[in-house]
Write an enzyme that holds these catalytic residues in place. Structure first.
Site, mmCIF file in Angstrom:
data_model
loop_
_atom_site.group_PDB
_atom_site.id
_atom_site.type_symbol
_atom_site.label_atom_id
_atom_site.label_comp_id
_atom_site.label_asym_id
_atom_site.label_seq_id
_atom_site.Cartn_x
_atom_site.Cartn_y
_atom_site.Cartn_z
ATOM 1 N N HIS A 1 -14.551 -10.918 80.614
ATOM 2 C CA HIS A 1 -14.619 -12.383 80.466
ATOM 3 C C HIS A 1 -13.250 -12.972 80.168
ATOM 4 O O HIS A 1 -13.137 -14.110 79.715
ATOM 5 C CB HIS A 1 -15.622 -12.762 79.367
ATOM 6 C CG HIS A 1 -17.039 -12.493 79.780
ATOM 7 N ND1 HIS A 1 -18.053 -12.334 78.881
ATOM 8 C CD2 HIS A 1 -17.601 -12.305 81.009
ATOM 9 C CE1 HIS A 1 -19.199 -12.101 79.530
ATOM 10 N NE2 HIS A 1 -18.932 -12.060 80.824
ATOM 11 N N THR B 1 -23.711 -5.867 71.879
ATOM 12 C CA THR B 1 -23.959 -6.846 72.930
ATOM 13 C C THR B 1 -25.448 -7.104 73.055
ATOM 14 O O THR B 1 -26.271 -6.197 72.940
ATOM 15 C CB THR B 1 -23.384 -6.403 74.295
ATOM 16 O OG1 THR B 1 -23.658 -7.424 75.266
ATOM 17 C CG2 THR B 1 -23.947 -5.075 74.765
ATOM 18 N N SER B 2 -25.796 -8.383 73.312
ATOM 19 C CA SER B 2 -27.211 -8.732 73.517
ATOM 20 C C SER B 2 -27.608 -8.418 74.957
ATOM 21 O O SER B 2 -28.774 -8.531 75.327
ATOM 22 C CB SER B 2 -27.417 -10.223 73.226
ATOM 23 O OG SER B 2 -26.619 -10.990 74.150
HETATM 24 N N1 APR Z 1 -22.135 -4.626 64.763
HETATM 25 C C1 APR Z 1 -22.829 -4.383 65.912
HETATM 26 N N2 APR Z 1 -23.556 -5.340 66.546
HETATM 27 C C2 APR Z 1 -23.587 -6.561 65.983
HETATM 28 C C3 APR Z 1 -22.904 -6.876 64.780
HETATM 29 C C4 APR Z 1 -22.152 -5.839 64.165
HETATM 30 N N3 APR Z 1 -21.468 -6.046 63.031
HETATM 31 N N4 APR Z 1 -23.141 -8.195 64.478
HETATM 32 C C5 APR Z 1 -23.912 -8.677 65.473
HETATM 33 N N5 APR Z 1 -24.195 -7.702 66.367
HETATM 34 C C6 APR Z 1 -24.969 -7.779 67.616
HETATM 35 C C7 APR Z 1 -26.065 -8.812 67.649
HETATM 36 O O1 APR Z 1 -27.280 -8.240 67.176
HETATM 37 C C8 APR Z 1 -26.142 -9.160 69.147
HETATM 38 O O2 APR Z 1 -27.084 -8.321 69.809
HETATM 39 O O3 APR Z 1 -24.044 -8.173 68.628
HETATM 40 C C9 APR Z 1 -24.747 -8.831 69.674
HETATM 41 C C10 APR Z 1 -23.948 -10.057 70.076
HETATM 42 O O4 APR Z 1 -24.618 -10.657 71.153
HETATM 43 P P1 APR Z 1 -23.996 -12.002 71.784
HETATM 44 O O5 APR Z 1 -23.615 -12.918 70.697
HETATM 45 O O6 APR Z 1 -24.953 -12.463 72.848
HETATM 46 O O7 APR Z 1 -22.643 -11.513 72.439
HETATM 47 P P2 APR Z 1 -22.420 -10.842 73.852
HETATM 48 O O8 APR Z 1 -23.515 -9.899 74.198
HETATM 49 O O9 APR Z 1 -21.048 -10.318 73.861
HETATM 50 O O10 APR Z 1 -22.494 -12.140 74.816
HETATM 51 C C11 APR Z 1 -22.038 -12.006 76.114
HETATM 52 O O11 APR Z 1 -22.102 -14.413 76.336
HETATM 53 O O12 APR Z 1 -21.600 -16.222 75.111
HETATM 54 C C12 APR Z 1 -21.216 -15.521 76.195
HETATM 55 O O13 APR Z 1 -19.105 -15.200 77.149
HETATM 56 C C13 APR Z 1 -19.830 -15.007 75.980
HETATM 57 O O14 APR Z 1 -18.959 -12.781 76.242
HETATM 58 C C14 APR Z 1 -20.047 -13.533 75.722
HETATM 59 C C15 APR Z 1 -21.314 -13.251 76.513
#
Ligand code: APR
Length: 258
Positions: free
Chosen positions: A128, A198-199
């Protein structure tokens, strides 16, 4: 937990091409909030419109003016603030050591914070983009910004005259072809993926997990809560990112002085 870390270490020893794929959860312990999940900024402020790229293209000058005049969404303000002073945590350094010692062949991150590169990791694909880079929308030429962050629209690309914006991929913006190809090559070579924080909800990045699975790659998921990825993961480790990588490093290097 010790047993699970031991299992991951064993799988890493046996794998030929292990790839780590990280999301916002990897940077939470560096002070950067995630977007979704219980601690997500969108959970707090509501999900924003998913058309930031079309807004940018309609009026790039207004896009830059809004950021200079801080007439932007609260969640973007909070994210920018947290990015300003963010530094890699011990988990980033442990991951860098795993790469240096060839346990991990590459890191595909959805994060734009550049913390993996700051920690010394080399083969990092920022799917990204990176907030400290500019990119031409026409020829993909990238410009590293260092500590300088522009507040006005940059000049047109000096190579092709195209529009230059932050390298960060906006919603609705295609992932640059070169980056998508590199990410897919890593997935095709992988026999093990460790998905951390990551979600797995944003395509096309998240689609890479399903492609890998369909190609027989084993998937280990590390998260503080279950996600849609859990349904196809070979096993789930309930852990924060930092402690997972630090424990894994200790497990792999306990009896050696790498
Ligand atoms: N350690 C591990 N996992 C964690 C922690 C932690 N300390 N804190 C939160 N999480 C998990 C959450 O449970 C969630 O599943 O990290 C995940 C974050 O998910 P998102 O916020 O959706 O982030 P991501 O998956 O990277 O989103 C992908 O979406 O918003 C857009 O461009 C943005 O790159 C991002 C993309």
């Amino acid at each position: 937990m010790k047993k699970k870390i031991n299992q991951v270490a064993k799988l890493l020893f046996e794998s030929n091409y292990a790839v780590v794929m990280t999301g916002a959860g990897m940077s939470v312990e560096s002070g950067i909030p995630p977007f979704r999940g219980t601690t997500g900024i969108w959970t707090k402020y509501g999900q924003p419109k998913m058309d930031s790229f079309s807004d940018f293209k309609k009026n790039p000058t207004k896009w830059w003016d809004d950021r200079r005049n801080l007439t932007i969404d609260k969640h973007i303000m909070e994210l920018r603030e947290s990015l300003k002073n963010a530094k890699p945590h011990l988990g980033h350094y442990s991951l860098c050591k795993l790469e240096k010692n060839k346990y991990i062949k590459s890191i595909i991150t959805q994060n734009i914070d550049g913390l993996d590169l700051m920690a010394g990791s080399k083969n990092v694909i920022e799917i990204h983009g990176n907030r400290k880079r500019l990119r031409c929308l026409s020829c993909n030429k990238r410009i590293n910004l260092g500590e300088y962050l522009p507040v006005y629209a940059p000049e047109p690309c000096e190579i092709c005259g195209g529009t230059v914006k932050f390298d960060t991929v906006l919603f609705g913006e295609p992932i640059p072809k070169d980056i998508m190809e590199k990410s897919r090559q890593e997935i095709d070579k992988s026999d093990l993926i460790i998905a951390v924080g990551t979600s797995a909800t944003v395509r096309p990045a998240s689609g890479l997990f399903w492609i890998a699975k369909s190609q027989g790659t084993q998937i280990i998921e590390v998260n503080i809560e279950k996600t849609k990825l859990t349904t196809i993961s070979d096993f789930f480790i309930s852990s924060k990112a930092k402690s997972f990588f630090v424990d894994l490093e200790n497990e792999l290097f306990a009896n050696s002085n790498h």
